[in-house]
Design a protein around this motif. Structure first.
Motif, PDB file in Angstrom:
ATOM      1  N   PHE A  83       1.260  -1.222  -0.122  1.00 39.44           N
ATOM      2  CA  PHE A  83      -0.382  -0.099  -0.228  1.00 39.44           C
ATOM      3  C   PHE A  83       0.904   1.431   0.079  1.00 39.44           C
ATOM      4  CE2 PHE A  83      -2.364  -2.936   2.074  1.00 39.44           C
ATOM      5  CZ  PHE A  83      -4.046  -3.453   1.616  1.00 39.44           C
ATOM      6  N   ARG A  87       1.221   0.527   5.855  1.00 40.57           N
ATOM      7  CA  ARG A  87       0.757   0.073   6.579  1.00 40.57           C
ATOM      8  C   ARG A  87       0.877  -0.862   7.218  1.00 40.57           C
ATOM      9  NH1 ARG A  87      -5.275   0.468   3.242  1.00 40.57           N
ATOM     10  NH2 ARG A  87      -4.837   1.889   2.086  1.00 40.57           N
ATOM     11  N   PHE A  89       2.244  -3.202  10.491  1.00 39.03           N
ATOM     12  CA  PHE A  89       1.144  -3.222  12.047  1.00 39.03           C
ATOM     13  C   PHE A  89       1.713  -2.488  13.107  1.00 39.03           C
ATOM     14  CE2 PHE A  89      -0.298  -7.408  10.152  1.00 39.03           C
ATOM     15  CZ  PHE A  89      -1.861  -7.005   9.546  1.00 39.03           C
ATOM     16  N   HIS A  91       2.071  -2.782  16.367  1.00 39.97           N
ATOM     17  CA  HIS A  91       2.092  -3.824  17.629  1.00 39.97           C
ATOM     18  C   HIS A  91       2.905  -4.800  18.061  1.00 39.97           C
ATOM     19  CE1 HIS A  91      -1.125  -6.079  14.910  1.00 39.97           C
ATOM     20  NE2 HIS A  91      -0.831  -6.702  16.019  1.00 39.97           N
ATOM     21  N   PHE A 100       4.037 -13.299   9.710  1.00 37.45           N
ATOM     22  CA  PHE A 100       2.616 -12.969   9.902  1.00 37.45           C
ATOM     23  C   PHE A 100       2.103 -13.139   8.630  1.00 37.45           C
ATOM     24  CE2 PHE A 100      -1.949 -10.944   9.629  1.00 37.45           C
ATOM     25  CZ  PHE A 100      -2.673 -10.941  10.324  1.00 37.45           C
ATOM     26  N   ARG A 104       0.938 -17.663   7.754  1.00 31.59           N
ATOM     27  CA  ARG A 104      -0.680 -17.471   6.570  1.00 31.59           C
ATOM     28  C   ARG A 104      -0.595 -17.841   5.021  1.00 31.59           C
ATOM     29  NH1 ARG A 104      -1.182 -14.224  10.936  1.00 31.59           N
ATOM     30  NH2 ARG A 104      -2.896 -14.630  11.805  1.00 31.59           N
TER      31      ARG A 104
ATOM     32  N   ASP B 119      -8.119   0.125   6.819  1.00 32.26           N
ATOM     33  CA  ASP B 119      -6.707   0.145   6.922  1.00 32.26           C
ATOM     34  C   ASP B 119      -5.932  -0.974   7.240  1.00 32.26           C
ATOM     35  OD1 ASP B 119      -6.633   2.684   5.120  1.00 32.26           O
ATOM     36  OD2 ASP B 119      -5.165   4.129   5.681  1.00 32.26           O
ATOM     37  N   THR B 120      -5.358  -0.479   8.191  1.00 36.13           N
ATOM     38  CA  THR B 120      -5.620  -1.922   8.577  1.00 36.13           C
ATOM     39  C   THR B 120      -6.004  -2.890   8.616  1.00 36.13           C
ATOM     40  OG1 THR B 120      -4.870  -0.161  10.431  1.00 36.13           O
ATOM     41  CG2 THR B 120      -4.568  -2.905  10.373  1.00 36.13           C
ATOM     42  N   ALA B 124      -4.291  -6.756   6.455  1.00 32.46           N
ATOM     43  CA  ALA B 124      -4.742  -7.491   7.118  1.00 32.46           C
ATOM     44  C   ALA B 124      -4.922  -8.750   6.131  1.00 32.46           C
ATOM     45  CB  ALA B 124      -4.926  -7.900   8.186  1.00 32.46           C
ATOM     46  N   SER B 137      -5.632 -11.394  16.068  1.00 28.68           N
ATOM     47  CA  SER B 137      -4.491 -11.149  16.639  1.00 28.68           C
ATOM     48  C   SER B 137      -4.110  -9.655  15.559  1.00 28.68           C
ATOM     49  CB  SER B 137      -3.750 -12.388  14.689  1.00 28.68           C
ATOM     50  OG  SER B 137      -4.744 -11.628  13.457  1.00 28.68           O
ATOM     51  N   VAL B 138      -5.023  -8.628  15.088  1.00 26.39           N
ATOM     52  CA  VAL B 138      -4.350  -7.433  14.705  1.00 26.39           C
ATOM     53  C   VAL B 138      -5.701  -6.286  15.456  1.00 26.39           C
ATOM     54  CG1 VAL B 138      -4.158  -5.441  13.089  1.00 26.39           C
ATOM     55  CG2 VAL B 138      -4.033  -7.967  12.589  1.00 26.39           C
ATOM     56  N   PRO B 141      -5.125  -6.847  19.857  1.00 34.34           N
ATOM     57  CA  PRO B 141      -4.464  -6.592  20.368  1.00 34.34           C
ATOM     58  C   PRO B 141      -3.989  -5.048  20.544  1.00 34.34           C
ATOM     59  CG  PRO B 141      -3.651  -7.740  18.871  1.00 34.34           C
ATOM     60  CD  PRO B 141      -4.609  -7.914  19.081  1.00 34.34           C
ATOM     61  N   LEU B 142      -4.309  -4.426  19.266  1.00 33.56           N
ATOM     62  CA  LEU B 142      -4.388  -2.593  19.406  1.00 33.56           C
ATOM     63  C   LEU B 142      -5.587  -2.254  20.198  1.00 33.56           C
ATOM     64  CD1 LEU B 142      -3.968  -2.979  15.219  1.00 33.56           C
ATOM     65  CD2 LEU B 142      -2.421  -1.750  16.618  1.00 33.56           C
TER      66      LEU B 142
END
Lengths: 366, 226
Positions: A83, A87, A89, A91, A100, A104, B119-120, B124, B137-138, B141-142
């Protein structure tokens, strides 16, 4: 990979209409001004626009124009997406972001090794970093690596280099141009910048106002596309040549383009014999009727004028033939008149080496 | 303090903890649905969730009494299944508390889910995570800070309940008498010393809980901005 699009989608004032089949190999640039619909096409392929119409990949329908039957959700499509704003993550660390995707990944995708990805994108040293501490260039490289680790059959990149300074951008552009060869994955690369698409894409799909306005090999397309697609002062052409010398002390490269040699500044490491593509902006090219001595301009290429296009204002655009390669020059109409330039006339194209200096925002090479 | 006061403290703490546990579980899908929905239904849902904030506790207590009483639809079913009544029991208090504190759990979670952003979620999905996988998983935790805020606020709010509990649970020592009701009882019988002890305790506990939320939020902001 064969990609068939049958898209029809409207939002506010914007209308997207694309019905075409494309052969996607190597790097395909999806090119055009902002608001042309490039990202919408990418989103439809990735599955984020379920109602945009039909998307067929190698004759398998991922979504159809006839409603929601057979819609393949984004997480089941074998595409990787990079993107515009990375983007990542926030955390997770860099390594966890990569894992991640790795965990997958589809087992049927291409074989792509974790270590090879981190080596090619030069992110081995970043593994334990928290993603909010990464610089723009680092974050983009991690994002590209993460997308590759999904083992995609097609890699989509949506302006992955926006907001990155030029020298870093060129380094990443080179990495991207290596991806199809190293990982056997075709790439669709969205950009509105000629300088980005010119050097890495093999094929160019030009878009404007929600329509595809041209498809073809990148160099040919950039020669024929009008200013409304490329941006007026960006008219130019691509020259291809072989590196015959690299003067590391003076940071200069000599490129053999057939009838002559182009000297240009470069801070990149290159090998002799390597093929390079150079983009030459029309306004960086001057013409002389005879070869010049005693001037600072290093680059003088013998050419034949093939066409002169006079504009309404003070300028004219000339097409020049340089042993089969096309050069475009932007001169004043006054100069055309005074020198008596006409199609068929032989002349010398003069290009200041400084025109290739990236920091000046001019033409440059990758 | 009398043994009955200690009972009230024990019941209050147990009630608040049970309520928080149940609320976090049921608020998660509710807050997610509200965060993801658009248009009119979202507004209807948000208004319903916010209702306990403005409704007089007596109104809520009254309708709960009707619903949960042995003659009511829920209370009648409960009597058939368990043999005991839901009203004037601890289980009845838990149901009343969950409804009464619902907005304090749902709203922080909804805010946290919305902050994760489309967006997040797309990122994912582009990494092959199914919506369910993405949530755990996203999104989860966020949203940790949202969960802490939701837990603490609904805990503190449950400590401060009075009207609804009095109507649904009555004032049975050792069963449904919570601290706030015990204080009321002490004031009624002019035992101001006992009322002071319990009130000051509740005041301090509530302040410490809220302070910890604000300190936590402040530190979190500082860490993220860096």
């Amino acid at each position: 990979m064969k990609l068939t699009l049958d898209l029809q989608w409207a939002e506010n004032d914007f209308e997207l209409r694309v019905a075409d089949t494309f052969q996607i190999d190597g790097i395909t640039a999806l090119f055009g001004p902002s608001g042309a619909g490039k990202s919408s096409v990418l989103n439809a392929i990735a599955g984020f626009l379920p109602r945009a119409g039909g998307v067929l990949v190698d004759d398998v329908a991922w979504q159809s124009a006839q409603g929601s039957d057979g819609f393949v959700p984004p997480h089941k499509r074998p595409v990787g997406t990079v993107f515009q704003n990375a983007r990542l993550f926030p955390h997770l660390t860099v390594r966890q972001n990569l894992e991640f995707a790795d965990k997958r990944a589809s087992p049927s995708g291409p074989r792509i090794a974790f270590d090879q990805v981190s080596e090619v994108l030069q992110i081995s040293d970043l593994m334990s970093r928290q993603t909010p501490t990464l610089s723009g260039g680092e974050a983009r490289r991690v994002a590209i690596a993460r997308a590759l680790l999904t083992r995609p059959q097609l890699l989509l990149m949506d302006e992955p280099l926006s907001g990155i300074d030029r020298s870093r951008k060129n380094v990443i552009l080179r990495m991207i141009s290596d991806l199809p060869k190293k990982f056997r994955v075709p790439v669709i690369f969205v950009s509105h910048l000629v300088e980005e698409v010119a050097h890495i894409s093999d094929q160019l799909i030009a878009m404007q106002a929600g329509r595809v306005v041209g498809v073809g090999p990148t160099s040919a397309m950039l020669e024929q596309l009008g200013a409304e697609v490329t941006g007026h002062f960006e008219t130019g052409s691509i020259l291809e040549g072989t590196v015959i010398e690299w003067d590391e002390a003076l940071s200069m490269i000599a490129l053999d383009v057939g009838p002559g040699t182009l000297w240009m500044p470069s801070t990149l490491t290159v090998d002799k014999g390597e093929r390079l593509r150079v983009r030459l902006r029309a306004r960086d090219v001057s013409l002389a009727l005879d070869p010049l001595a005693g001037v600072s301009i290093r680059n003088q290429l013998p050419v034949t004028i093939t066409a002169i296009e006079e504009e309404e204002g003070p300028f004219a655009e000339l097409r020049l033939d340089c042993a089969g390669q096309v050069i475009r020059a932007r001169l004043t109409r006054l100069a055309v008149k005074d020198l008596g330039l006409v199609p068929g006339r032989r002349a010398y194209a003069l290009v200041k080496s400084v025109a290739f200096d990236r920091r000046l925002g001019g033409s440059f090479a990758v | 303090m009398t043994p009955s006061d200690w009972d009230a403290i024990r019941i209050t703490a147990l009630l608040a903890a049970t309520t928080v546990g149940i609320l976090l579980v049921i608020s998660t899908p509710l807050a997610w649905a509200l965060a993801r929905s658009r248009g009119r239904w979202r507004s209807v849902g948000e208004a319903l969730v916010a209702l306990p904030l403005v409704l007089p506790p007596t109104v809520m207590g009254f309708y709960l009494l009707v619903l949960l009483g042995p003659a009511g639809p829920i209370g009648g079913w409960w009597v058939q299944v368990t043999g005991s009544t839901l009203t004037f029991s601890f289980a009845g208090l838990v149901i009343a508390s969950c409804l009464y504190s619902l907005p304090f759990a749902v709203q922080p979670l909804q805010n946290a889910f919305e902050a994760v952003g489309e967006d997040t979620l797309q990122a994912a999905a582009s990494l092959r995570a199914s919506p369910f996988d993405t949530f755990f998983s996203v999104v989860l935790p966020l949203s940790l800070r949202g969960y802490v805020t939701a837990a603490v606020l609904s805990f503190a709010h449950t400590l401060g309940e009075f009207g609804v509990l009095l109507m649904v649970g009555g004032n049975i020592p050792g069963q449904t008498r919570v601290v706030s009701i015990a204080i009321y009882e002490h004031v009624e019988t002019l035992n101001y010393a006992a009322a002071h002890q319990l009130s000051a305790g509740l005041l301090i506990v509530s302040f410490v809980i809220l302070l910890s939320v604000y300190l936590l939020n402040g530190r979190y902001r500082a860490r993220v901005v860096r």
